[in-house]
Enzyme design. Sequence first.
Site, PDB file in Angstrom:
ATOM      1  N   ILE A 121      16.779  -6.933   6.718  1.00 32.67           N
ATOM      2  CA  ILE A 121      17.443  -5.895   7.176  1.00 32.67           C
ATOM      3  C   ILE A 121      18.825  -5.854   5.927  1.00 32.67           C
ATOM      4  CG2 ILE A 121      19.043  -5.144   8.817  1.00 32.67           C
ATOM      5  CD1 ILE A 121      17.169  -6.642  10.765  1.00 32.67           C
ATOM      6  N   LEU A 122      19.081  -4.460   5.359  1.00 32.86           N
ATOM      7  CA  LEU A 122      20.324  -4.203   4.709  1.00 32.86           C
ATOM      8  C   LEU A 122      21.455  -4.391   5.577  1.00 32.86           C
ATOM      9  CD1 LEU A 122      18.434  -1.874   2.284  1.00 32.86           C
ATOM     10  CD2 LEU A 122      18.763  -4.290   1.571  1.00 32.86           C
ATOM     11  N   SER A 163       0.905  -1.352  -0.132  1.00 31.68           N
ATOM     12  CA  SER A 163       0.003  -0.075  -0.005  1.00 31.68           C
ATOM     13  C   SER A 163       0.917   1.260   0.112  1.00 31.68           C
ATOM     14  CB  SER A 163      -0.861   0.038   1.064  1.00 31.68           C
ATOM     15  OG  SER A 163      -0.480   0.198   2.384  1.00 31.68           O
ATOM     16  N   ASN A 164       1.911   1.222   0.561  1.00 29.91           N
ATOM     17  CA  ASN A 164       2.946   2.446   0.550  1.00 29.91           C
ATOM     18  C   ASN A 164       3.567   2.439  -0.852  1.00 29.91           C
ATOM     19  OD1 ASN A 164       3.455   3.868   3.264  1.00 29.91           O
ATOM     20  ND2 ASN A 164       3.456   1.881   3.801  1.00 29.91           N
ATOM     21  N   GLU A 209      23.061   0.900   9.652  1.00 28.15           N
ATOM     22  CA  GLU A 209      22.995  -0.518   9.730  1.00 28.15           C
ATOM     23  C   GLU A 209      22.296  -1.128  10.799  1.00 28.15           C
ATOM     24  OE1 GLU A 209      27.241  -1.767   9.961  1.00 28.15           O
ATOM     25  OE2 GLU A 209      27.805   0.086   9.110  1.00 28.15           O
ATOM     26  N   GLU A 248       0.878   7.011   6.805  1.00 25.64           N
ATOM     27  CA  GLU A 248       2.030   6.467   6.134  1.00 25.64           C
ATOM     28  C   GLU A 248       1.914   7.144   4.877  1.00 25.64           C
ATOM     29  OE1 GLU A 248       3.330   2.666   6.795  1.00 25.64           O
ATOM     30  OE2 GLU A 248       2.267   2.359   8.626  1.00 25.64           O
ATOM     31  N   HIS A 273       8.409   3.387   9.023  1.00 25.16           N
ATOM     32  CA  HIS A 273       8.119   2.602  10.157  1.00 25.16           C
ATOM     33  C   HIS A 273       6.676   3.136  10.881  1.00 25.16           C
ATOM     34  CE1 HIS A 273       9.304  -0.358  13.149  1.00 25.16           C
ATOM     35  NE2 HIS A 273       8.910   0.675  14.305  1.00 25.16           N
ATOM     36  N   ASN A 313      13.184   4.448   4.637  1.00 31.93           N
ATOM     37  CA  ASN A 313      12.246   3.429   5.287  1.00 31.93           C
ATOM     38  C   ASN A 313      10.963   4.158   6.148  1.00 31.93           C
ATOM     39  OD1 ASN A 313      11.565   0.951   6.033  1.00 31.93           O
ATOM     40  ND2 ASN A 313      12.115   1.339   7.997  1.00 31.93           N
ATOM     41  N   MET A 326      10.799  -6.394   4.418  1.00 33.50           N
ATOM     42  CA  MET A 326      11.187  -7.162   5.822  1.00 33.50           C
ATOM     43  C   MET A 326      12.543  -7.795   5.878  1.00 33.50           C
ATOM     44  SD  MET A 326       8.161  -6.471   7.240  1.00 33.50           S
ATOM     45  CE  MET A 326       8.088  -7.489   8.704  1.00 33.50           C
TER      46      MET A 326
HETATM   47  C1  GRF Z   1       3.725  -0.693   7.005  1.00 29.94           C
HETATM   48  O1  GRF Z   1       3.021  -0.451   7.973  1.00 29.94           O
HETATM   49  C2  GRF Z   1       5.310  -0.063   6.789  1.00 29.94           C
HETATM   50  O2  GRF Z   1       5.209   1.013   7.618  1.00 29.94           O
HETATM   51  C3  GRF Z   1       5.807  -1.390   7.694  1.00 29.94           C
HETATM   52  O3  GRF Z   1       5.244  -2.357   6.903  1.00 29.94           O
HETATM   53  C4  GRF Z   1       3.793  -1.901   6.606  1.00 29.94           C
HETATM   54  C5  GRF Z   1       3.925  -2.280   5.169  1.00 29.94           C
HETATM   55  O4  GRF Z   1       2.423  -2.169   4.573  1.00 29.94           O
HETATM   56  N1  GRF Z   1       7.328  -1.093   7.412  1.00 29.94           N
HETATM   57  P1  GRF Z   1       2.446  -2.024   2.864  1.00 29.94           P
HETATM   58  O5  GRF Z   1       3.100  -3.317   2.128  1.00 29.94           O
HETATM   59  O6  GRF Z   1       3.077  -0.757   2.215  1.00 29.94           O
HETATM   60  O7  GRF Z   1       0.963  -1.940   2.701  1.00 29.94           O
END
Ligand code: GRF
Length: 192
Positions: free
Chosen positions: A95-96, A19-20, A145, A177, A112, A110, A93
Amino acid sequence: MEKLSGKKNTAVLISGRGSNLRSLVKYSKTKKSLIRIVLVVSNNFSAKGLDYANKSNINNVFIKHSNKKSFEDRLLKLLKKNNVDLICLAGFMKILSGSFIRKFNKPILNIHPSLLPKYKGLNTHNRAIQNKDNYSGATVHIVNEKLDSGKIILQKKVKILKSDSGKSLEKKVLKIEHKIYPRAIIKLLASD
Ligand code: GRF
């Protein structure tokens, strides 16, 4: 790929729903957008966000994350090939590594779902409710990091109501977000 004047070639890294990603694509299509999304990468073959990228005709790639080194090596090659100037993590999901961040050597953002530095990591909404916080929110930050720890670019709060559950709070924060990610990009790039 050739760069459009003034716009930063942007890669969005996802693992799921996307969704982001949608909100970033929407922003990228506005007249004054400072970015052009040239690449979507997912470590999860079944990520909904990949379907969306496909439908939107955005170059998208699944890279298997069997180990960090091989994933990051392939990713770096793709970023180079597509002249990427900015990476936006959007529900990514993994970590780089520090080595990846240094090699890329350009901004990585990022988003969050908490008011960092509170509640790094997972399950942020339930943790905020359990601690009886009055506010939660979302944060866009530079990636370094350490998990969810880089410089904060933008943060916005939302009130936690007595009636809120983890799910209802997640919904409210997600709305925020979608608003602040594009704004944070503008803020970052305006200071360039
Ligand atoms: C969001 O809440 C983002 O902040 C977190 O993971 C979720 C991802 O949602 N890191 P989407 O895949 O963007 O819908």
